[in-house]
Motif scaffolding. Sequence first.
Motif, PDB file in Angstrom:
ATOM      1  N   VAL A 104       0.905  -1.275  -0.174  1.00 14.50           N
ATOM      2  CA  VAL A 104      -0.138  -0.226  -0.380  1.00 14.50           C
ATOM      3  C   VAL A 104       0.746   1.118  -0.186  1.00 14.50           C
ATOM      4  N   CYS A 105       0.984   1.549  -1.055  1.00 17.14           N
ATOM      5  CA  CYS A 105       1.599   3.319  -1.314  1.00 17.14           C
ATOM      6  C   CYS A 105       1.421   4.097  -0.057  1.00 17.14           C
ATOM      7  N   ARG A 106       2.306   4.843   0.170  1.00 17.69           N
ATOM      8  CA  ARG A 106       1.778   5.459   1.598  1.00 17.69           C
ATOM      9  C   ARG A 106       1.695   7.163   0.854  1.00 17.69           C
ATOM     10  N   HIS A 107       1.842   7.049  -0.809  1.00 18.21           N
ATOM     11  CA  HIS A 107       1.614   8.750  -1.111  1.00 18.21           C
ATOM     12  C   HIS A 107      -0.375   8.345  -1.256  1.00 18.21           C
ATOM     13  N   ARG A 108      -0.637   7.317  -1.809  1.00 17.80           N
ATOM     14  CA  ARG A 108      -2.211   7.925  -2.113  1.00 17.80           C
ATOM     15  C   ARG A 108      -2.925   6.194  -1.764  1.00 17.80           C
ATOM     16  N   GLY A 109      -2.032   5.417  -1.751  1.00 18.01           N
ATOM     17  CA  GLY A 109      -2.316   4.195  -1.535  1.00 18.01           C
ATOM     18  C   GLY A 109      -2.749   3.153  -2.367  1.00 18.01           C
ATOM     19  N   SER A 110      -2.461   3.308  -3.735  1.00 20.40           N
ATOM     20  CA  SER A 110      -1.954   2.636  -4.634  1.00 20.40           C
ATOM     21  C   SER A 110      -1.462   1.042  -4.171  1.00 20.40           C
ATOM     22  N   LYS A 111      -1.199   0.358  -4.472  1.00 24.65           N
ATOM     23  CA  LYS A 111      -1.287  -0.997  -4.173  1.00 24.65           C
ATOM     24  C   LYS A 111       0.725  -0.754  -5.593  1.00 24.65           C
TER      25      LYS A 111
ATOM     26  N   VAL B 183       8.475   0.588  -7.024  1.00 30.09           N
ATOM     27  CA  VAL B 183       8.141   1.469  -7.379  1.00 30.09           C
ATOM     28  C   VAL B 183       6.748   1.672  -7.292  1.00 30.09           C
ATOM     29  N   CYS B 184       6.068   2.983  -6.751  1.00 31.56           N
ATOM     30  CA  CYS B 184       4.443   2.664  -7.504  1.00 31.56           C
ATOM     31  C   CYS B 184       4.334   3.314  -8.391  1.00 31.56           C
ATOM     32  N   PRO B 185       3.469   1.933  -9.432  1.00 28.10           N
ATOM     33  CA  PRO B 185       3.431   2.556 -10.987  1.00 28.10           C
ATOM     34  C   PRO B 185       2.403   4.012 -10.951  1.00 28.10           C
ATOM     35  N   TYR B 186       1.970   4.280  -9.648  1.00 27.01           N
ATOM     36  CA  TYR B 186       1.114   5.851 -10.034  1.00 27.01           C
ATOM     37  C   TYR B 186       1.652   6.867  -9.952  1.00 27.01           C
ATOM     38  N   HIS B 187       2.243   7.147  -9.400  1.00 28.08           N
ATOM     39  CA  HIS B 187       3.090   8.865  -9.322  1.00 28.08           C
ATOM     40  C   HIS B 187       4.820   8.521  -8.987  1.00 28.08           C
ATOM     41  N   ARG B 188       5.393   7.481  -9.186  1.00 22.03           N
ATOM     42  CA  ARG B 188       6.774   6.472  -8.812  1.00 22.03           C
ATOM     43  C   ARG B 188       7.194   6.901  -7.295  1.00 22.03           C
ATOM     44  N   TRP B 189       6.480   6.898  -6.445  1.00 21.77           N
ATOM     45  CA  TRP B 189       7.053   7.199  -5.391  1.00 21.77           C
ATOM     46  C   TRP B 189       8.293   5.391  -5.153  1.00 21.77           C
ATOM     47  N   THR B 190       8.807   5.906  -4.677  1.00 20.77           N
ATOM     48  CA  THR B 190      10.232   4.911  -5.016  1.00 20.77           C
ATOM     49  C   THR B 190      10.798   4.133  -3.579  1.00 20.77           C
TER      50      THR B 190
HETATM   51 FE1  FES Z   1       2.098   5.442  -5.295  1.00 19.54          FE
HETATM   52 FE2  FES Z   1       0.960   7.726  -5.740  1.00 19.54          FE
HETATM   53  S1  FES Z   1      -0.170   6.339  -5.233  1.00 19.54           S
HETATM   54  S2  FES Z   1       2.845   7.193  -6.276  1.00 19.54           S
END
Ligand code: FES
Length: 402
Positions: free
Chosen positions: A83-90, A103-110
Amino acid sequence: MDQARVLELIRRRQPQHTLPRELYTDEAAYRQDLAQLWHREWVFVGHTFELEKPGQYLALTIGDYPIVVVRGNDGEVRAFHNVCRHRGSKVCTQASGKVAKLVCPYHRWTYDLDGKLLFAGNMGEGFTPGDYPLQQAHCALLDSYIYVCVAETAPDFATFRRAAEPFLAPHRLANCKVAHESSIIERGNWKLVFENNRECFHCEGAHPELLNSFVENLAVAGVAGAQDPELEAFWDRCEAAGLPSRLAMDEAGQYRMTRIPLAKQALSYTMDGRPAVSRRLDAGDEANIGALLYFHYPSTWNHFLGDHALSFRLLPLGPSQTMVTTKWLVHRDAEEGVDYDMEHLTRVWKATNAQDRQLVEDTHAGVASPTYVAGPYSTAAEQGVIHFVDWYCAMMEARLSS
Ligand code: FES
Ligand code: FE
């Protein structure tokens, strides 16, 4: 249906009978199975040899919790909430893979392989990446078996590990690779899947392929620890060869190990009983070591033979859907086409899984009928099922009433 109603259904169960219908079919009862068991217990997720290199990962969902298990650059296997710490995407969207970073595919938090946030674009002044690591879940190893617990506080794992490790060790599972993997979705409640696994009363009519090597009465004796001269002689011989074999189980009944003999002349779960793999897994020179069976509720049962091993993993997907993942494990140096033939290796359990799936689906469909009433288990042939249902009810009652 709330917690109190589920507790009432559990208490309404007649001993040695199937469960009330709602416990198999109702969404609220399923929510309680997740809350009291799947979100609190250790769940088998996969094998260490599937994560041989840093960055190799397995992703799965335990009830409500997407999880990723990954090997770090330091060699540690860790479990994270996926669960990404940005907006929660897998973060990991595939079931398995190998990456340098997460690497989160949504906004590339790494994230680094140890969960640390390394990079987050456009976050502006005052943003501290160190405040946003991936959240860790509990992770424990038993030999090559990786277990994960998503609860805040995990139950004891060491007692189970101490009991099971001597049984697993001679099979040298760390030297394995997955020769074949199958995931099937059974349209049935997870408890019906485990109930079906805990008896071979249905084998005679349902599993012609398995019965080439599997002997129901020996298996029943083996899993019950019965006084049977043939079984005793088999256990003596295997134990003299360094293979713990006699039935061992914990008091609460959550896990059990036992070794069962196969049909005469059969050395493996194949159509002709011959080994499927020319390279053995164990180090001993005893050819006929039967099958070591081990289960751990609620997520896994396993069979270890001389030439290969099978792991099974259950994951509940809803009140009437369960994913069953089977892995055929062979020596890592065994080559397909040279040391084993894939059809010879997988035929029996592919067929058996398909047959069991049908049995589970037909049972779920019948249980869902308003006319279903709880039926009696056979105390001669379905002790294993009674054992499972007793464990389930005892756990649920203790947790729902506390
Ligand atoms: Fe993962 Fe935005 S939700 S980078
Ligand atoms: Fe079966």
